[in-house]
Design an enzyme around this catalytic site. Sequence first.
Site, PDB file in Angstrom:
ATOM      1  CB  ILE A   1     -62.288 -14.398 -64.707  1.00 35.41           C
ATOM      2  CG1 ILE A   1     -60.768 -14.224 -64.887  1.00 35.41           C
ATOM      3  CG2 ILE A   1     -62.719 -15.746 -65.277  1.00 35.41           C
ATOM      4  CD1 ILE A   1     -59.933 -15.263 -64.167  1.00 35.41           C
TER       5      ILE A   1
ATOM      6  CG  ASP B   1     -72.499 -10.765 -48.637  1.00 34.98           C
ATOM      7  OD1 ASP B   1     -71.813 -11.677 -49.142  1.00 34.98           O
ATOM      8  OD2 ASP B   1     -72.253 -10.272 -47.518  1.00 34.98           O
TER       9      ASP B   1
ATOM     10  CB  SER C   1     -59.911 -23.760 -59.149  1.00 34.25           C
ATOM     11  OG  SER C   1     -58.933 -23.994 -58.170  1.00 34.25           O
TER      12      SER C   1
ATOM     13  CE1 TYR D   1     -58.042 -16.672 -54.281  1.00 29.22           C
ATOM     14  CE2 TYR D   1     -56.050 -17.729 -55.116  1.00 29.22           C
ATOM     15  CZ  TYR D   1     -57.266 -17.115 -55.346  1.00 29.22           C
ATOM     16  OH  TYR D   1     -57.706 -16.937 -56.637  1.00 29.22           O
TER      17      TYR D   1
ATOM     18  CE  LYS E   1     -60.277 -19.165 -55.946  1.00 30.68           C
ATOM     19  NZ  LYS E   1     -61.611 -18.998 -56.582  1.00 30.68           N
TER      20      LYS E   1
END
Length: 290
Positions: free
Chosen positions: A39, A84, A162, A176, A180
């Site tokens: 994305i 990083d 998100s 996760y 988000k």
Amino acid sequence: MRGNRRRASNGRMSAPQSVSSSLDLTGRRGVITGGGRGIGRAIALAFAERGADLLLVGRDADTLAKAAADLRRVGGTARELALDLTAPDAHHRVVEVALDGGGIDLLVNNAGNVRAGRLTAATEDDVRAMLELNLVAPVLLTQAALPALLASPNGGILLGISSGIGLLPLPFYAVYAATKTGLSGFHHALRRELTGSGVHVATLYPGATDTDMMASSQAGESLGFGRRPVEDVVADLMTGLERGEHEINTALPTRRGLQDLHRSDPLAVDAQLAPNLPEMEAAVQGHRSI
């Protein structure tokens, strides 16, 4: 700012979209994290087609270089910073390099990782990897870049990536989901904090998207993980940004129905998901991008 309800493609009324005045996306200068693939790369290409000057940040130098070359071919300007983002002072380094290149009126916090499965099976390293990259890094980078975004004569754009799981937390994605939903809450609070400042704060909630990050998941449409082409997701994103939207949801209609139910009756979602839990666990337990 006004609430605007739109009818989704399945005929249901979608969640209210907070909309301000339209945005000019041409000639933006800024930073896209995780810009080498998926994305992030697709967003970078969409802005490059509008003449953007971008700094792509990620861990893999070769991937970034290939993406930057693609951006130049479509009319953008691109530089790469292999870094990083969870390293100490990485956020300051990103802003320093971006400002040396001319300025920041766009920040896209896209970099992220995922490790699915039962919480009891997650290692501490996996938990910290998701928390640090998905949530801590974008908060710190936003903090460091905010003075430049506020100073932009064109008005700054802050975009956070998100997930549909940020709207509908799912089993086997507990950590996760925490990152988000945390990013979403950060953006809601910051948007209100920046009212009248000229900085547009937007959040993208993509459903399952056909990218490398999803390659290790075996969950498909039958479990609500029908995948959209990344180009379609980003086309919807850019349309939403141009309209001045703050909350942009690109999930498929089937998933949106469950998102609506989660808002009104979360226990009903529990009951609906329960019969498929063993199948879902088997399908997603190998989903890993760390």
